[in-house]
Scaffold this motif. Structure first.
Motif, PDB file in Angstrom:
ATOM      1  N   PHE A 103      31.407  56.594 -26.114  1.00  7.22           N
ATOM      2  CA  PHE A 103      32.473  56.128 -26.669  1.00  7.22           C
ATOM      3  C   PHE A 103      33.050  54.398 -25.929  1.00  7.22           C
ATOM      4  O   PHE A 103      33.050  53.164 -26.408  1.00  7.22           O
ATOM      5  CB  PHE A 103      33.878  56.663 -26.568  1.00  7.22           C
ATOM      6  N   GLY A 104      32.376  54.630 -23.883  1.00 10.81           N
ATOM      7  CA  GLY A 104      32.696  53.606 -23.402  1.00 10.81           C
ATOM      8  C   GLY A 104      31.874  52.570 -23.852  1.00 10.81           C
ATOM      9  O   GLY A 104      32.398  51.166 -24.100  1.00 10.81           O
ATOM     10  N   PRO A 105      30.510  53.242 -23.957  1.00  6.75           N
ATOM     11  CA  PRO A 105      29.854  51.877 -23.538  1.00  6.75           C
ATOM     12  C   PRO A 105      30.004  51.114 -25.410  1.00  6.75           C
ATOM     13  O   PRO A 105      29.656  50.404 -25.078  1.00  6.75           O
ATOM     14  CB  PRO A 105      28.419  52.019 -23.746  1.00  6.75           C
ATOM     15  N   LYS A 106      30.311  51.484 -26.213  1.00 10.32           N
ATOM     16  CA  LYS A 106      30.555  51.339 -27.691  1.00 10.32           C
ATOM     17  C   LYS A 106      31.338  50.175 -27.423  1.00 10.32           C
ATOM     18  O   LYS A 106      31.750  49.339 -28.172  1.00 10.32           O
ATOM     19  CB  LYS A 106      30.951  52.335 -28.282  1.00 10.32           C
ATOM     20  N   LEU A 107      32.658  50.478 -27.133  1.00 10.90           N
ATOM     21  CA  LEU A 107      33.669  49.968 -26.639  1.00 10.90           C
ATOM     22  C   LEU A 107      33.567  48.376 -26.092  1.00 10.90           C
ATOM     23  O   LEU A 107      34.375  47.533 -26.094  1.00 10.90           O
ATOM     24  CB  LEU A 107      34.959  50.509 -26.184  1.00 10.90           C
ATOM     25  N   LYS A 108      32.057  47.943 -24.382  1.00 12.85           N
ATOM     26  CA  LYS A 108      32.067  47.508 -23.972  1.00 12.85           C
ATOM     27  C   LYS A 108      31.177  46.429 -25.371  1.00 12.85           C
ATOM     28  O   LYS A 108      30.751  45.864 -24.391  1.00 12.85           O
ATOM     29  CB  LYS A 108      31.365  48.156 -23.268  1.00 12.85           C
ATOM     30  N   GLY A 109      30.521  46.512 -26.239  1.00  7.47           N
ATOM     31  CA  GLY A 109      29.663  46.468 -27.362  1.00  7.47           C
ATOM     32  C   GLY A 109      28.369  46.028 -26.757  1.00  7.47           C
ATOM     33  O   GLY A 109      27.325  45.239 -27.245  1.00  7.47           O
ATOM     34  N   VAL A 110      28.148  47.767 -26.503  1.00  9.78           N
ATOM     35  CA  VAL A 110      26.197  47.750 -25.894  1.00  9.78           C
ATOM     36  C   VAL A 110      25.881  48.040 -27.105  1.00  9.78           C
ATOM     37  O   VAL A 110      26.299  49.058 -27.973  1.00  9.78           O
ATOM     38  CB  VAL A 110      26.383  49.215 -24.982  1.00  9.78           C
ATOM     39  N   PRO A 111      24.652  47.657 -27.563  1.00 11.13           N
ATOM     40  CA  PRO A 111      24.022  47.831 -28.533  1.00 11.13           C
ATOM     41  C   PRO A 111      23.655  49.528 -29.108  1.00 11.13           C
ATOM     42  O   PRO A 111      24.125  49.974 -27.755  1.00 11.13           O
ATOM     43  CB  PRO A 111      23.263  46.992 -28.724  1.00 11.13           C
ATOM     44  N   LYS A 112      23.446  50.351 -30.412  1.00 13.47           N
ATOM     45  CA  LYS A 112      23.717  51.299 -30.787  1.00 13.47           C
ATOM     46  C   LYS A 112      22.618  52.033 -30.341  1.00 13.47           C
ATOM     47  O   LYS A 112      22.348  53.175 -29.329  1.00 13.47           O
ATOM     48  CB  LYS A 112      23.972  51.368 -32.042  1.00 13.47           C
ATOM     49  N   LYS A 113      21.546  51.756 -29.774  1.00 10.47           N
ATOM     50  CA  LYS A 113      20.087  52.048 -29.047  1.00 10.47           C
ATOM     51  C   LYS A 113      20.723  52.088 -28.170  1.00 10.47           C
ATOM     52  O   LYS A 113      19.967  53.224 -27.113  1.00 10.47           O
ATOM     53  CB  LYS A 113      18.836  51.458 -29.459  1.00 10.47           C
ATOM     54  N   GLU A 114      20.795  51.055 -27.004  1.00  7.48           N
ATOM     55  CA  GLU A 114      20.776  50.657 -25.823  1.00  7.48           C
ATOM     56  C   GLU A 114      21.935  52.190 -24.948  1.00  7.48           C
ATOM     57  O   GLU A 114      21.736  52.896 -24.303  1.00  7.48           O
ATOM     58  CB  GLU A 114      21.231  50.110 -25.114  1.00  7.48           C
ATOM     59  N   ARG A 115      22.851  52.876 -25.785  1.00  7.45           N
ATOM     60  CA  ARG A 115      23.956  52.827 -25.451  1.00  7.45           C
ATOM     61  C   ARG A 115      24.161  54.418 -25.587  1.00  7.45           C
ATOM     62  O   ARG A 115      24.257  55.564 -24.887  1.00  7.45           O
ATOM     63  CB  ARG A 115      25.833  52.656 -26.079  1.00  7.45           C
TER      64      ARG A 115
END
Length: 253
Positions: A103-115
């Motif tokens: 959830f945290g990386p998703k909020l920061k806009g990290v691409p799905k594969k990377e997060r």
């Protein structure tokens, strides 16, 4: 730690509240240096102000006096370099383990594969591989707390705050989680500040123990724990230290 680099510094921190039109002091003049990569335990009786102190470090509350420095810079509010694991696991029940952890990386806009790769690393680290698609209501209390720890690490904090994270667990699960969080800390070597009112837990985990007084909290003593890891809770030195700290601990009000 031969060369001790200060990661976090608390300088004369105090906190007060207005209760029934009177000033209530919760924390008074607390100064602590926290070293990089150490496991620091803040120990004290129940309701003494430990969580208030942790909330100020997390930026959830602003001290009425003193200042907090992270890497030499004054903290003003919350900072993404500081993560927190609460006793009450604030997991989103409608999201899977993977979705909670990422959830945290998703909020920061990290691409799905990377997060997903980042989240999977920490899901594996806390031993929950195979439960990525499970929901919180399908997990035990200890497993839920592992999800909380993985989620906090996924945000890549320099310092991880843990507010009595095992207080609601049964004794057997608590012991297992103490071993688990120690293993993760030894592997990751991030700075951990861990709050507890359990002397044995503090001794089992800590590089140093900061003993707080009863409310209003101030530092009574700082213990440098030299016991080798993994620690034996029936070792004579462990038992001696437990008695020494117990004798110096205020009774809870």
């Amino acid at each position: 730690m031969d060369e001790k680099k200060i990661s976090l510094r608390l300088e004369h921190i105090s906190q007060s509240y207005i209760v029934d039109n009177k000033v209530f002091d919760a924390v008074i003049d607390v100064s602590i240096d926290v070293y990089q990569s150490e496991f620091l335990v803040i120990l004290g009786p129940g309701r003494c102000g430990k969580t208030v102190l942790l909330n100020m470090i997390a930026g959830l509350e602003k001290p009425v006096d003193g200042r907090i420095l992270l890497d030499g810079e004054a903290l003003n509010g919350s900072d993404e370099r500081i993560g927190m694991v609460f006793q009450k696991r604030a997991l989103m029940p409608w999201k899977t383990v993977m979705e909670n952890v990422e959830f945290g990386p998703k909020l920061k806009g990290v691409p799905k594969k990377e997060r997903r790769e980042i989240a999977q690393k920490y899901i594996n680290l806390v031993g929950l591989q195979g439960f990525e698609k499970s929901y919180p209501n399908e997990l035990s209390g200890g497993m839920k707390q592992r999800v909380s720890i993985a989620r906090a690490y996924t945000n890549n904090p320099e310092i991880l705050l843990m507010d009595e994270p095992f207080g609601a667990l049964d004794a057997q699960t608590r012991y297992a989680m103490e071993e688990e969080v120690q293993r993760i800390w030894q592997q990751e070597k991030r700075t951990v500040i861990f709050v507890t009112n359990n002397i044995e837990e503090a001794l089992y985990l800590a590089d140093r123990i900061v003993l707080l007084s009863n409310c209003p909290a101030h530092v009574k003593e700082i213990y440098d724990i030299k016991l080798p890891r993994p620690r034996n809770t029936v070792d004579s030195e462990f038992l001696r230290l437990r008695k020494e700290i117990s004798d110096n601990t205020d009774l809870a009000l």
